[in-house]
Design an enzyme around this catalytic site. Structure first.
Site, PDB file in Angstrom:
ATOM      1  N   LYS A  22      -1.363  -9.445   2.764  1.00  0.00           N
ATOM      2  CA  LYS A  22      -0.415  -8.955   4.019  1.00  0.00           C
ATOM      3  C   LYS A  22      -1.384  -8.327   4.998  1.00  0.00           C
ATOM      4  CE  LYS A  22       2.680  -5.993   4.162  1.00  0.00           C
ATOM      5  NZ  LYS A  22       2.364  -4.443   4.582  1.00  0.00           N
ATOM      6  N   ASP A  79       1.119  -1.377   0.123  1.00  0.00           N
ATOM      7  CA  ASP A  79      -0.054   0.335  -0.125  1.00  0.00           C
ATOM      8  C   ASP A  79       1.400   1.187  -0.164  1.00  0.00           C
ATOM      9  OD1 ASP A  79       0.346  -0.408   2.728  1.00  0.00           O
ATOM     10  OD2 ASP A  79      -1.146  -0.030   3.399  1.00  0.00           O
ATOM     11  N   SER A  80       2.401   1.004  -0.014  1.00  0.00           N
ATOM     12  CA  SER A  80       3.354   2.053  -0.031  1.00  0.00           C
ATOM     13  C   SER A  80       2.979   2.864  -1.641  1.00  0.00           C
ATOM     14  CB  SER A  80       4.388   2.105   0.044  1.00  0.00           C
ATOM     15  OG  SER A  80       4.802  -0.065  -1.248  1.00  0.00           O
ATOM     16  N   GLU A 125      -0.843  -5.274   8.450  1.00  0.00           N
ATOM     17  CA  GLU A 125      -0.411  -5.593   9.766  1.00  0.00           C
ATOM     18  C   GLU A 125      -1.387  -5.317  10.996  1.00  0.00           C
ATOM     19  OE1 GLU A 125       1.133  -0.388   9.306  1.00  0.00           O
ATOM     20  OE2 GLU A 125       1.325  -1.737   6.727  1.00  0.00           O
ATOM     21  N   GLU A 164       9.161  -4.617  10.712  1.00  0.00           N
ATOM     22  CA  GLU A 164       9.915  -3.614   9.918  1.00  0.00           C
ATOM     23  C   GLU A 164      10.416  -2.957  11.138  1.00  0.00           C
ATOM     24  OE1 GLU A 164       7.057  -1.276   7.772  1.00  0.00           O
ATOM     25  OE2 GLU A 164       8.196   0.761   7.154  1.00  0.00           O
ATOM     26  N   ASP A 202      -0.577  -5.929  -0.126  1.00  0.00           N
ATOM     27  CA  ASP A 202      -1.738  -5.557   1.137  1.00  0.00           C
ATOM     28  C   ASP A 202      -3.170  -5.093   1.079  1.00  0.00           C
ATOM     29  OD1 ASP A 202       0.264  -5.122   2.843  1.00  0.00           O
ATOM     30  OD2 ASP A 202       0.935  -3.215   1.622  1.00  0.00           O
TER      31      ASP A 202
HETATM   32  O1  KIV Z   1       3.513  -0.919   1.535  1.00  0.00           O
HETATM   33  C1  KIV Z   1       4.068  -1.832   1.763  1.00  0.00           C
HETATM   34  O2  KIV Z   1       5.606  -1.477   0.644  1.00  0.00           O
HETATM   35  C2  KIV Z   1       5.440  -2.679   3.097  1.00  0.00           C
HETATM   36  C3  KIV Z   1       6.945  -2.750   2.502  1.00  0.00           C
HETATM   37  C4  KIV Z   1       7.464  -1.704   3.035  1.00  0.00           C
HETATM   38  C5  KIV Z   1       7.060  -3.589   4.049  1.00  0.00           C
HETATM   39  O3  KIV Z   1       3.781  -3.326   3.554  1.00  0.00           O
END
Ligand code: KIV
Length: 280
Positions: free
Chosen positions: A118, A49-50, A120, A187, A88
């Site tokens: 993924k 989600d970056s 969090e 992280e 994510d």
């Molecule tokens: O969103 C992302 O890119 C991430 C990585 C930094 C692990 O969660």
């Protein structure tokens, strides 16, 4: 040959089996063409989600939506063949209840074709991770510095420097592993915390700003290739200066257009056969 036999894509159990073995290589990707390149070198491609910050210039990942993740997840699946693609779950798509998490994750998997999501969160997400994994959705955990919690954590600072916080992060890691996650992103924490986690949990740890003791590493691709000139996080190593190369290419193009050097003769379509003259 069936489509399944042609494709030898890595699976969540393949990655799970890499605990303590050869380091797991992971990068983020958001587009088909980047995914095609990274697929040759990565075991796991993370559609992070970056993308909110990298592709859309947002300040945080919080405004990212499920639709944004699905669109880019689909593109990455189209571009890759071998790497395990993990998408994510964005903020607000899974925290309200286990049921909400299942419905959102099922949408991601159906609409992108990816093989894992993924999430969090630590102990507070254990029930959710247990439900998803028991219903056929492989989950990668993400603990330590969790960017979706930036407002409650008070910024993007490394975590676990004091004993209380270190114990909390280790407890989070154990809860996520016990809940059935196949791998764990760790992280922004110090080496001793990452080492304790890596020794205690039976699943691979994939570090970002968490030292080389982890079972693998992940970075944001745009950081690695030097797309941003203003800021590079301490835990990133820049392997290229692509942002600078793009600026050079754009500047050379602009100069050529302004001087009428582009397009050149090699860029022109050849003349076709002369039109037939009509008899009078
Ligand atoms: O969103 C992302 O890119 C991430 C990585 C930094 C692990 O969660």
């Amino acid at each position: 040959m069936s489509a399944q036999a042609e494709q030898k894509r890595l699976t969540a159990p393949d990655i799970r089996a890499r605990k303590g073995g050869d380091p797991i290589v992971s990068l983020t990707a958001y587009h088909a063409h980047t995914a095609r390149i990274l697929d040759q070198y990565c075991d796991v491609i993370l559609v992070g989600d970056s993308l909110g910050m990298v592709m859309h210039g947002l300040e945080t990942t919080i405004p990212v939506t499920l639709d944004m993740m699905i669109l880019q997840g689909l593109a990455v699946m189209r571009g890759s063949k071998r790497a395990l693609v993990v998408v994510d779950m964005p903020f607000g798509s899974y925290e309200a209840s286990k049921e909400q998490a299942f419905l959102s994750a099922a949408r991601v998997m159906k609409e992108t074709g990816c093989s894992a999501v993924k999430i969090e969160g630590g102990r507070e997400m254990a029930d959710t991770i247990a439900l998803l994994t028991s219903r056929g959705i492989p989950v990668m955990g993400h603990i330590g510095l969790m960017p979706q919690s930036v407002h409650s954590l008070g910024g993007y600072r490394a975590r676990g420097r004091d004993q209380v916080q270190a114990d909390e992060i280790v407890a989070d890691a154990e809860a996520v592993a016990d809940a059935g996650a196949f791998a764990l992103v760790v992280e922004g924490t110090i080496e001793s915390v990452a080492r304790t986690i890596t020794q205690r949990v039976p699943i691979p740890t994939i570090g970002i700003g968490a030292s080389p003791v982890c079972d693998g590493q992940v970075l944001v691709i745009d950081d690695v290739i030097g797309m941003f000139s203003d800021f590079t996080p301490k835990f990133v190593r820049r392997y290229a200066e692509i942002g600078q190369r793009i600026a050079e290419a754009a500047s050379a193009y602009a100069a050529d257009v302004r001087a009428r050097r582009f397009p050149g003769p090699e860029n022109l379509f050849g003349a076709g056969p002369a039109p037939l003259k009509r008899a009078k």
